[in-house]
Design a protein around this motif. Structure first.
Motif, PDB file in Angstrom:
ATOM      1  N   ALA A   1       2.674  11.468   0.809  1.00  0.00           N
ATOM      2  CA  ALA A   1       2.210  12.476   1.759  1.00  0.00           C
ATOM      3  C   ALA A   1       2.647  12.062   3.157  1.00  0.00           C
ATOM      4  O   ALA A   1       2.263  11.001   3.644  1.00  0.00           O
ATOM      5  N   MET A   2       3.459  12.910   3.765  1.00  0.00           N
ATOM      6  CA  MET A   2       3.954  12.626   5.110  1.00  0.00           C
ATOM      7  C   MET A   2       2.996  13.215   6.132  1.00  0.00           C
ATOM      8  O   MET A   2       2.498  14.324   5.954  1.00  0.00           O
ATOM      9  N   ASN A   3       2.751  12.502   7.192  1.00  0.00           N
ATOM     10  CA  ASN A   3       1.831  12.970   8.216  1.00  0.00           C
ATOM     11  C   ASN A   3       2.505  13.973   9.137  1.00  0.00           C
ATOM     12  O   ASN A   3       3.618  14.425   8.893  1.00  0.00           O
TER      13      ASN A   3
ATOM     14  N   PHE B   1      -2.133   3.638  -0.318  1.00  0.00           N
ATOM     15  CA  PHE B   1      -1.711   2.742   0.747  1.00  0.00           C
ATOM     16  C   PHE B   1      -0.832   3.479   1.751  1.00  0.00           C
ATOM     17  O   PHE B   1      -0.238   4.514   1.441  1.00  0.00           O
ATOM     18  N   SER B   2      -0.771   2.908   2.949  1.00  0.00           N
ATOM     19  CA  SER B   2       0.125   3.459   3.959  1.00  0.00           C
ATOM     20  C   SER B   2       1.538   2.978   3.665  1.00  0.00           C
ATOM     21  O   SER B   2       1.743   2.001   2.930  1.00  0.00           O
ATOM     22  N   TRP B   3       2.527   3.670   4.248  1.00  0.00           N
ATOM     23  CA  TRP B   3       3.942   3.366   4.015  1.00  0.00           C
ATOM     24  C   TRP B   3       4.658   3.549   5.336  1.00  0.00           C
ATOM     25  O   TRP B   3       4.661   4.641   5.895  1.00  0.00           O
ATOM     26  N   SER B   4       5.257   2.470   5.839  1.00  0.00           N
ATOM     27  CA  SER B   4       5.942   2.561   7.119  1.00  0.00           C
ATOM     28  C   SER B   4       7.149   1.630   7.136  1.00  0.00           C
ATOM     29  O   SER B   4       7.044   0.467   6.763  1.00  0.00           O
ATOM     30  N   TRP B   5       8.296   2.177   7.564  1.00  0.00           N
ATOM     31  CA  TRP B   5       9.505   1.368   7.718  1.00  0.00           C
ATOM     32  C   TRP B   5       9.422   0.629   9.038  1.00  0.00           C
ATOM     33  O   TRP B   5       8.948   1.174  10.032  1.00  0.00           O
ATOM     34  N   ILE B   6       9.917  -0.605   9.070  1.00  0.00           N
ATOM     35  CA  ILE B   6       9.848  -1.409  10.284  1.00  0.00           C
ATOM     36  C   ILE B   6      10.614  -0.749  11.437  1.00  0.00           C
ATOM     37  O   ILE B   6      10.255  -0.892  12.595  1.00  0.00           O
ATOM     38  N   THR B   7      11.655   0.027  11.115  1.00  0.00           N
ATOM     39  CA  THR B   7      12.464   0.677  12.148  1.00  0.00           C
ATOM     40  C   THR B   7      11.787   1.909  12.738  1.00  0.00           C
ATOM     41  O   THR B   7      12.174   2.354  13.817  1.00  0.00           O
ATOM     42  N   THR B   8      10.797   2.466  12.028  1.00  0.00           N
ATOM     43  CA  THR B   8      10.072   3.647  12.528  1.00  0.00           C
ATOM     44  C   THR B   8       8.577   3.477  12.272  1.00  0.00           C
ATOM     45  O   THR B   8       7.969   4.226  11.502  1.00  0.00           O
ATOM     46  N   PRO B   9       7.940   2.496  12.937  1.00  0.00           N
ATOM     47  CA  PRO B   9       6.528   2.213  12.649  1.00  0.00           C
ATOM     48  C   PRO B   9       5.582   3.355  13.027  1.00  0.00           C
ATOM     49  O   PRO B   9       4.471   3.419  12.514  1.00  0.00           O
ATOM     50  N   GLU B  10       6.029   4.255  13.899  1.00  0.00           N
ATOM     51  CA  GLU B  10       5.175   5.383  14.284  1.00  0.00           C
ATOM     52  C   GLU B  10       5.099   6.453  13.195  1.00  0.00           C
ATOM     53  O   GLU B  10       4.250   7.327  13.231  1.00  0.00           O
ATOM     54  N   ARG B  11       5.965   6.376  12.212  1.00  0.00           N
ATOM     55  CA  ARG B  11       6.008   7.360  11.129  1.00  0.00           C
ATOM     56  C   ARG B  11       5.325   6.799   9.887  1.00  0.00           C
ATOM     57  O   ARG B  11       5.969   6.308   8.973  1.00  0.00           O
ATOM     58  N   VAL B  12       4.029   6.896   9.862  1.00  0.00           N
ATOM     59  CA  VAL B  12       3.253   6.336   8.758  1.00  0.00           C
ATOM     60  C   VAL B  12       2.947   7.446   7.760  1.00  0.00           C
ATOM     61  O   VAL B  12       2.427   8.497   8.118  1.00  0.00           O
ATOM     62  N   SER B  13       3.296   7.205   6.513  1.00  0.00           N
ATOM     63  CA  SER B  13       2.984   8.120   5.424  1.00  0.00           C
ATOM     64  C   SER B  13       1.908   7.484   4.557  1.00  0.00           C
ATOM     65  O   SER B  13       1.587   6.309   4.711  1.00  0.00           O
ATOM     66  N   GLN B  14       1.361   8.278   3.649  1.00  0.00           N
ATOM     67  CA  GLN B  14       0.382   7.748   2.698  1.00  0.00           C
ATOM     68  C   GLN B  14       0.920   7.922   1.286  1.00  0.00           C
ATOM     69  O   GLN B  14       1.428   8.980   0.938  1.00  0.00           O
ATOM     70  N   VAL B  15       0.796   6.872   0.492  1.00  0.00           N
ATOM     71  CA  VAL B  15       1.213   6.906  -0.904  1.00  0.00           C
ATOM     72  C   VAL B  15      -0.034   6.796  -1.777  1.00  0.00           C
ATOM     73  O   VAL B  15      -0.889   5.951  -1.542  1.00  0.00           O
ATOM     74  N   THR B  16      -0.105   7.674  -2.773  1.00  0.00           N
ATOM     75  CA  THR B  16      -1.162   7.601  -3.782  1.00  0.00           C
ATOM     76  C   THR B  16      -0.474   7.472  -5.131  1.00  0.00           C
ATOM     77  O   THR B  16       0.400   8.281  -5.455  1.00  0.00           O
TER      78      THR B  16
ATOM     79  N   GLY C   1       2.799  -1.735   4.328  1.00  0.00           N
ATOM     80  CA  GLY C   1       1.656  -0.838   4.356  1.00  0.00           C
ATOM     81  C   GLY C   1       0.362  -1.589   4.138  1.00  0.00           C
ATOM     82  O   GLY C   1       0.357  -2.786   3.845  1.00  0.00           O
ATOM     83  N   ILE C   2      -0.736  -0.844   4.288  1.00  0.00           N
ATOM     84  CA  ILE C   2      -2.088  -1.383   4.115  1.00  0.00           C
ATOM     85  C   ILE C   2      -2.772  -0.575   3.009  1.00  0.00           C
ATOM     86  O   ILE C   2      -2.711   0.651   3.000  1.00  0.00           O
ATOM     87  N   TYR C   3      -3.447  -1.274   2.111  1.00  0.00           N
ATOM     88  CA  TYR C   3      -4.155  -0.612   1.022  1.00  0.00           C
ATOM     89  C   TYR C   3      -5.458  -0.004   1.530  1.00  0.00           C
ATOM     90  O   TYR C   3      -6.283  -0.693   2.132  1.00  0.00           O
ATOM     91  N   ALA C   4      -5.635   1.291   1.265  1.00  0.00           N
ATOM     92  CA  ALA C   4      -6.868   1.998   1.633  1.00  0.00           C
ATOM     93  C   ALA C   4      -7.810   2.115   0.440  1.00  0.00           C
ATOM     94  O   ALA C   4      -9.018   2.234   0.603  1.00  0.00           O
ATOM     95  N   GLU C   5      -7.229   2.115  -0.769  1.00  0.00           N
ATOM     96  CA  GLU C   5      -8.033   2.220  -1.992  1.00  0.00           C
ATOM     97  C   GLU C   5      -7.318   1.468  -3.107  1.00  0.00           C
ATOM     98  O   GLU C   5      -6.107   1.627  -3.291  1.00  0.00           O
ATOM     99  N   VAL C   6      -8.066   0.655  -3.826  1.00  0.00           N
ATOM    100  CA  VAL C   6      -7.518  -0.078  -4.959  1.00  0.00           C
ATOM    101  C   VAL C   6      -8.546  -0.015  -6.080  1.00  0.00           C
ATOM    102  O   VAL C   6      -9.652  -0.545  -5.945  1.00  0.00           O
TER     103      VAL C   6
END
Length: 181
Positions: A119-121, A87-102, A74-79
């Motif tokens: 939070a799932m999109n 940050f975003s959360w994505s498994w390598i097997t399903t990169p189109e399914r990006v969730s957000q973790v706070t 994932g990529i950090y959006a706020e630190v």
């Protein structure tokens, strides 16, 4: 309204930890510490990289005891040091399914209240329901109510689904509480 409350399907977990917010924040941002706790019991975390800054990323590689390999990134959006990570959360097997973790870290006496929100999109609802062409309970209930006007059967199915959901939620909550005591 709290800006941390997601408007999409989400999972929220709150725990009080016997460590300062600085120590808990470090456990989330130091790769050596992350490797000690990241992942469930049957998984060995083999590799972790963390660049905890806005725009920086993280990556974790895990191996199940069955031999199955998992990789998440994932990529950090706020630190905000010792207070918050987003940050975003994505498994390598399903990169189109990006969730957000706070993750927030609030002082509580000598400890910390950690709040974890996944939070799932928009992908989550159709994927969890089996996709748009997969016949599951949602289309069955809708068909009984709206198309066939079979209110008793549709109502019974809805009640059973609601009861099963509540029971599974309570069971999962009890299991998580026992595991993390």
């Amino acid at each position: 309204m709290d800006s941390d409350v997601p408007t999409t399907p989400s999972l929220t977990i709150k725990r009080r930890l016997n460590a300062t917010p600085a120590e808990v924040f470090e456990a989330w941002t130091d790769p050596k510490l992350l490797m000690q706790w990241f992942g469930p019991e049957n998984v060995e975390t083999q590799e972790v990289s963390v660049d905890a800054r806005v725009g920086g990323g993280f990556r974790a590689v895990m191996l199940e005891d069955t031999g199955e390999r998992h990789e998440v990134s994932g990529i950090y959006a706020e630190v905000v040091a010792n207070e918050k990570l987003v940050f975003s959360w994505s498994w390598i097997t399903t990169p189109e399914r990006v969730s957000q973790v706070t993750v927030t870290f609030k002082p509580d006496g000598a400890g910390t209240i950690l709040t974890f929100i996944l939070a799932m999109n928009a992908y989550a609802t159709p994927v969890l329901l089996g996709g748009p062409k997969f016949q599951m309970m949602g289309p069955l209930v809708y068909g009984q109510f709206a198309q066939q006007n079979n209110w008793p059967f549709g109502g019974a199915i809805s009640f059973i689904l609601m009861t099963a959901t509540i029971l599974l939620t309570v069971a999962a909550n009890l299991i998580v509480q026992r595991r993390y005591r």
